[in-house]
Design a protein around this motif. Structure first.
Motif, PDB file in Angstrom:
ATOM      1  N   THR A   1      65.303  66.395  10.151  1.00  0.00           N
ATOM      2  CA  THR A   1      66.542  66.261  10.512  1.00  0.00           C
ATOM      3  C   THR A   1      67.065  65.176   9.871  1.00  0.00           C
ATOM      4  OG1 THR A   1      66.351  67.769  12.046  1.00  0.00           O
ATOM      5  CG2 THR A   1      68.796  66.944  11.255  1.00  0.00           C
ATOM      6  N   LEU A   2      66.008  63.586   9.867  1.00  0.00           N
ATOM      7  CA  LEU A   2      66.459  63.284  10.043  1.00  0.00           C
ATOM      8  C   LEU A   2      66.466  62.776   8.780  1.00  0.00           C
ATOM      9  CD1 LEU A   2      67.954  59.211  10.652  1.00  0.00           C
ATOM     10  CD2 LEU A   2      64.982  59.180  11.628  1.00  0.00           C
ATOM     11  N   VAL A   3      65.062  62.874   7.986  1.00  0.00           N
ATOM     12  CA  VAL A   3      64.924  62.710   6.911  1.00  0.00           C
ATOM     13  C   VAL A   3      66.001  63.681   5.821  1.00  0.00           C
ATOM     14  CG1 VAL A   3      63.188  62.530   5.541  1.00  0.00           C
ATOM     15  CG2 VAL A   3      62.282  62.005   7.822  1.00  0.00           C
ATOM     16  N   SER A   4      66.021  64.989   6.358  1.00  0.00           N
ATOM     17  CA  SER A   4      66.730  65.923   5.598  1.00  0.00           C
ATOM     18  C   SER A   4      67.978  65.054   5.108  1.00  0.00           C
ATOM     19  CB  SER A   4      67.048  66.637   5.996  1.00  0.00           C
ATOM     20  OG  SER A   4      65.729  67.474   6.414  1.00  0.00           O
ATOM     21  N   GLY A   5      68.867  64.174   6.528  1.00  0.00           N
ATOM     22  CA  GLY A   5      69.418  63.992   6.546  1.00  0.00           C
ATOM     23  C   GLY A   5      69.841  62.092   5.636  1.00  0.00           C
ATOM     24  N   LEU A   6      68.874  61.935   5.154  1.00  0.00           N
ATOM     25  CA  LEU A   6      68.965  60.676   4.954  1.00  0.00           C
ATOM     26  C   LEU A   6      68.485  61.017   3.365  1.00  0.00           C
ATOM     27  CD1 LEU A   6      66.440  57.964   6.668  1.00  0.00           C
ATOM     28  CD2 LEU A   6      68.847  57.645   6.395  1.00  0.00           C
ATOM     29  N   THR A   7      67.491  62.339   2.823  1.00  0.00           N
ATOM     30  CA  THR A   7      67.187  62.599   1.564  1.00  0.00           C
ATOM     31  C   THR A   7      69.425  63.079   1.186  1.00  0.00           C
ATOM     32  OG1 THR A   7      66.718  64.510   2.188  1.00  0.00           O
ATOM     33  CG2 THR A   7      64.907  62.491   1.087  1.00  0.00           C
ATOM     34  N   THR A   8      69.586  63.730   1.766  1.00  0.00           N
ATOM     35  CA  THR A   8      71.145  65.037   1.695  1.00  0.00           C
ATOM     36  C   THR A   8      72.207  63.282   1.265  1.00  0.00           C
ATOM     37  OG1 THR A   8      70.843  66.404   2.405  1.00  0.00           O
ATOM     38  CG2 THR A   8      72.496  65.479   1.652  1.00  0.00           C
ATOM     39  N   LEU A   9      71.990  61.734   2.121  1.00  0.00           N
ATOM     40  CA  LEU A   9      72.129  60.889   1.275  1.00  0.00           C
ATOM     41  C   LEU A   9      72.474  60.515  -0.456  1.00  0.00           C
ATOM     42  CD1 LEU A   9      73.137  59.385   5.120  1.00  0.00           C
ATOM     43  CD2 LEU A   9      75.259  60.379   3.748  1.00  0.00           C
ATOM     44  N   ALA A  10      70.538  60.634  -0.026  1.00  0.00           N
ATOM     45  CA  ALA A  10      70.193  59.539  -1.151  1.00  0.00           C
ATOM     46  C   ALA A  10      70.981  60.365  -2.357  1.00  0.00           C
ATOM     47  CB  ALA A  10      68.623  59.576  -1.367  1.00  0.00           C
ATOM     48  N   GLY A  11      71.027  61.905  -2.225  1.00  0.00           N
ATOM     49  CA  GLY A  11      70.936  62.553  -3.526  1.00  0.00           C
ATOM     50  C   GLY A  11      73.098  62.863  -3.038  1.00  0.00           C
TER      51      GLY A  11
END
Lengths: 203, 779
Positions: free
Chosen positions: B727-737
């Motif tokens: 979830t953390l990494v998902s959130g970070l990748t979404t923020l990156a996108g």
């Protein structure tokens, strides 16, 4: 042999045409120089209107004054007093019936064309004339020129112009304006004075 | 899931080969997809607004290039005319069909003749009263005297035929009607050019066969114009307006934004990979968003003729959100191959519901009347569906054995955070809640497309010099054949003149009246010109004419004209008078029918009495200001629709999944916090929410609900604790996108990026810390 004669004839004809063309250009250029050296013109004129709309030729008399670069006064004295004066784009016109009115050439296309044409003919503004007309030298003693309009707009009114110069080539003696329907107007200039001091208030 | 995994395991090679071929085909389709970058994709394609926008596109100067030549100094004003003539000769070619630098020179004599010939159809009651005054003996005497003098003047040759046809000067009553064809009261005719009142500006209008939607053509057109302008004499500058400039500017900015967003996204994803995944095989995870992007573009291409630049820009976002499912699968499958099937079984339910919430949220966008938004929704739906498929079905077969991920030091730090930070976060949420009540909706078209400052500045210069058509109202008659259209056009003209007699209207009505109006006028004319009156007038003319030596046949054309049966004016015969090009500006063809256009000042059109009366006649009144108001209302309506539908779908899915109020609330916390923060920040800054920041809301709701779903599953013990990291990494990748979109220039992309950046940025702490706290179990 026949083909050689023909070729020789054509070559001679073309050469003489080219020579004549060169002479015309030289003549026109010398006339241009003459007109450019003219700073002021005062001339009286008689105008004959040969129009089918009238039973007889209608004659008017008047005078015009020109001062370089673009001041023109054109006045009829008989059979009635009327005229116009321009300096650049602005001017006045008057008539003993309606009085004096201001005119802005930029907004009045008819008056603008009239002023431009009169100025070009009477002062022999060769640059303007060559832009608007095809010019042929009809005679050299005296010099007479035939001008045919280039644009369809001008050609719808004017068929051709004939300009005749005085024997010394310095002044214009006659301008004939031939309409498309056969009518014509003849302006005969006399008592022409070049480069004289003009009275104040002329323009 | 277990059965599927085991079945595909036996045919792994064949399955992977098929997927590779499919993806290759998608990449080809994606690369060759045609693009579209003009503003029309942002305008609703149904409803009244779409109709009004389409009508607005029919205004006389739409699609044309307006060029303003300006003389920098007083002495340079003389150069304007020659510069215009030179430009009008240099510009035409494959890219520019015609250039108009002034009224047609042939318009003079032919037009005057046409006007006088059709005087019976053109003169109204007031004109006929003046005409009666012109037929008194005194007036005829004065007219003939003037005619005589005009013929003797140098302009006599030009006036001859007109005077023969019109000795009374009826033409003076007809000339003012030509003013109704002027599109702007600021235009003067000087030296056969369209000049400003000050004389320092000259107007040219150019037509181009290049459609405004053609980016490549627009680029060539603009280059041709600007190259030609370099030949203008010193002291003369050119500014111009053309829709093509906006198309080109938008295309250019979208392309550079795509490069920035995609490049930065990929760089950030690589960084996230290095920090959190740190296994070479984890690179396979990053293949998923690339494949998803290609597949989504390919499917979108086959559903639509062209792909909007906005959708392409959204590709960076899709990379960021589609990787989420792959990450969850990757973390869940961290173990030997023998345990993979069970791991997939455990993760599939929350993954499926996460997908459904996201699909539901994006599905809400399909309710939009804006083509670009609907296309974006379909693009993302395709993308997320493929992402789920690839992540659950294909990815597990690529991970091999022992993909145990080494723990990261930061995980320990995340688990225990000071209570002060909790309090600070909650206080921040409360402040945002207070400010969210001040948020407003911004429906300005300028916030939907990129407006290059230089282009806007030049448009303002031209508008202030010539009077913009965007400060006018356009009134369209209902579509119909020529005769009913002319009747409606007449009715419009009379109606407006009745309410506002002094208003300057641009209309065909004074010069091409309706058949019934013409019939009435001809009858009135014939009533004035009885045979007795005609005889009296012609006798008076002949008497006066003889005083001046006119021939007997001098005014025969006038007598013939008076005796002739008048033929009605039609659009075709007005065309023959040389008015064709001008009349075309007022004609809006619609298949085999036509609408006629009237242009009036906006202040007059806004008059309620006029508006009501026009509506009763079935006229359609349109203006840029009105379209803007309708668009603003449309944006407000859309925002309620999007938010309401997305929230409802997400809530229903959460209820279906958890069936426990506390857990539903815990899962809903992240999207709630996201919405509060986005609206609060908009209220704080005063910027407002435009269409695209509102479009981002369903996205935020769907994504953040996913985080809540996974965190509740972890709290319930139904998902492995690795889901927390996922979830953390998902959130970070979404923020990156999405975060990279906040750095773009195009307002639509920037608005979406900013909304999601702050929304997801606020939702992630809520998911990681508040959700477990609410469920009451340790994550």
């Amino acid at each position: 042999m026949r083909s050689l004669s023909m070729a020789l004839f054509i070559t001679l004809a073309m050469a003489s045409f080219a020579h004549a063309q060169d002479q015309s250009d030289v003549l026109l250029q010398s006339m241009r120089q003459q007109s450019l050296s003219t700073k002021t013109i005062y001339s009286r004129f008689t105008q004959e209107k040969h129009l089918a709309i009238f039973d007889e030729v209608v004659t008017s008399k008047g005078y015009f004054v020109f001062e370089r670069p673009q001041k023109l006064r054109w006045e009829y004295e008989s059979p009635f007093r009327s005229g116009f004066v321009f300096s650049g784009d602005n001017g006045k016109r008057w008539d003993d019936l309606t009085g004096i009115q201001d005119v802005d050439l930029a907004s009045d296309p008819v008056m603008r064309v009239v002023a431009e044409q009169v100025l070009a003919w009477t002062t022999f503004d060769l640059d303007t004339l060559q832009q608007q007309y095809l010019i042929k030298v009809k005679g050299t003693v005296p010099i007479s020129l035939d001008l045919t309009p280039k644009s369809s707009a001008l050609a719808s009114i004017i068929n051709h112009l004939l300009i005749v110069f005085a024997d010394d080539g310095k002044t214009i003696t006659t301008v004939e304006l031939h309409d498309q329907d056969g009518d014509f107007t003849r302006l005969s200039f006399y008592d022409t004075q070049l480069n004289q001091q003009l009275p104040t208030g002329t323009f | 899931m277990i059965i599927l995994y085991d079945a595909l395991k036996k045919h792994r090679t064949g399955m992977l080969l098929s997927v590779a071929i499919f993806i290759a085909a998608c990449v080809f389709a994606a690369i060759t997809a045609p693009q579209r970058n003009d503003i029309s994709v942002m305008i609703p394609d149904s409803g009244q607004l779409a109709e009004d926008f389409a009508l607005l596109q029919q205004s006389p100067l739409t699609g044309k290039i307006i060029i303003n030549l300006h003389a920098e100094t007083a002495s340079a004003t003389k150069q304007l005319g020659p510069a215009a003539v030179a430009l009008a000769q240099a510009l035409p070619g494959p890219l520019i069909s015609t250039v108009v630098d002034g009224p047609q020179e042939e318009l003079g004599p032919a037009l005057i003749s046409w006007l006088v010939t059709h005087a019976p159809s053109l003169l109204n009651d007031a004109d006929l009263k003046k005409l009666e005054e012109m037929t008194t003996p005194t007036a005829i005497e004065a007219a003939m005297q003037h005619n005589y003098r005009d013929l003797l003047s140098p302009q006599g040759s030009a006036l001859k035929s007109i005077i023969r046809m019109d000795p009374l000067g009826i033409r003076t009553l007809l000339f003012p009607k030509l003013k109704s064809l002027s599109l702007s009261s600021s235009i003067r005719i000087k030296n056969d050019h369209f000049m400003s009142e000050s004389g320092t500006d000259l107007l040219l209008i150019a037509e181009t066969p290049v459609p405004m939607t053609d980016s490549d053509g627009s680029s060539e057109l603009i280059a041709h114009l600007e190259t030609t302008f370099t030949d203008l004499p010193t002291g003369i500058t050119a500014t111009y307006t053309a829709g093509h400039r906006h198309t080109l500017a938008n295309a250019s900015i979208v392309q550079s934004d795509i490069r920035l967003a995609l490049g930065l996204s990929l760089a950030l994803l690589v960084a996230i990979f290095c920090i959190f995944l740190r296994r070479a095989r984890a690179i396979i995870v990053f293949l998923v968003p690339g494949c998803v992007l290609a597949a989504a573009l390919a499917c979108t291409r086959f559903g639509y003729d062209e792909i909007s630049g906005i959708v392409l820009g959204f590709g960076a976002v899709l990379i960021g959100i589609s990787i989420d499912f792959a990450l969850h699968v990757y973390f869940a499958c961290s173990g030997p191959d023998s345990t993979r099937a069970n791991s997939l079984q455990n993760i599939s339910r929350p993954l499926l519901f996460s997908t459904l919430t996201s699909l539901g949220a994006f599905g809400a966008l399909m309710l939009s009347s804006i083509p670009a938004i609907r296309q974006l929704a379909m693009f993302t739906i395709y993308g997320l569906s493929f992402s789920l498929l690839l992540s659950l079905v294909v990815l597990p077969h690529l991970l091999g054995n022992n993909t145990r991920i080494p723990p990261i030091k930061t995980a320990r730090r995340i688990r225990t955070i000071p209570k002060g930070l909790y309090a600070g976060y909650i206080l921040f949420l409360l402040v945002c809640l207070a400010f969210s009540l001040r948020v407003h909706v911004d429906g300005d078209l300028r916030s939907l497309g990129y407006m290059h400052p230089k282009i806007v500045a030049e448009e303002n210069v031209i508008r202030s010099t010539w009077g913009g058509l965007d400060t006018t109202e356009l009134v369209f008659t209902p579509a119909g054949k020529e005769e009913p259209a002319l009747e409606a056009n007449d009715a419009t003209y009379k109606l407006i003149k009745q309410h506002s007699p002094d208003t300057m209207l641009s209309s065909l009505a004074p010069l091409v009246p309706s058949p019934s109006t013409q019939q009435q006028r001809i009858a009135d004319w014939q009533a004035i010109w009885s045979s007795e009156r005609l005889q009296t007038v012609t006798r008076a003319i002949d008497t006066e004419a003889s005083k001046y030596g006119f021939s007997a046949a001098a005014f025969e054309p006038f007598k013939i004209l008076m005796a002739e049966i008048v033929s009605p004016i039609t659009i075709n015969n007005a065309d023959e008078a040389g008015l064709g090009e001008i009349i075309d500006l007022f004609l809006v063809p619609q298949k085999d029918m036509v609408r006629l256009l009237t242009i009036l000042p906006e202040s007059v059109g806004a008059n309620p009495a006029i508006s009501t009366a026009l509506e009763q006649f079935g006229m359609r009144k349109v203006s840029s200001a009105e379209v803007k108001r309708e668009l603003e209302q449309g944006v407000r309506d859309d925002s309620v629709r999007f938010l309401g539908t997305a929230a409802l779908i997400v809530l229903l899915l959460l209820i279906l999944l958890f069936r426990n109020l506390r857990e539903v609330f815990a899962a809903a916390l992240p999207p709630i916090c996201a919405a509060v923060v986005v609206m609060g920040l908009a209220g704080m800054t005063g910027n407002g929410l435009n269409l695209f920041s509102i479009t981002a809301f369903p996205i935020v709701l769907g994504l953040c609900a996913d985080y809540g779903i996974f965190m509740v599953h972890v709290s319930q013990g139904k998902a492995d604790v690795s889901a927390r990291k996922a979830t953390l990494v998902s959130g970070l990748t979404t923020l990156a996108g999405f975060g990279t979109l906040a750095l773009t220039t195009h307002p639509a992309l920037k608005a979406m990026g900013t909304s999601v950046l702050f929304g997801v940025g606020a939702a992630l702490p809520a998911a990681l810390f508040l959700t477990p706290a609410v469920t009451g179990r340790k994550a």
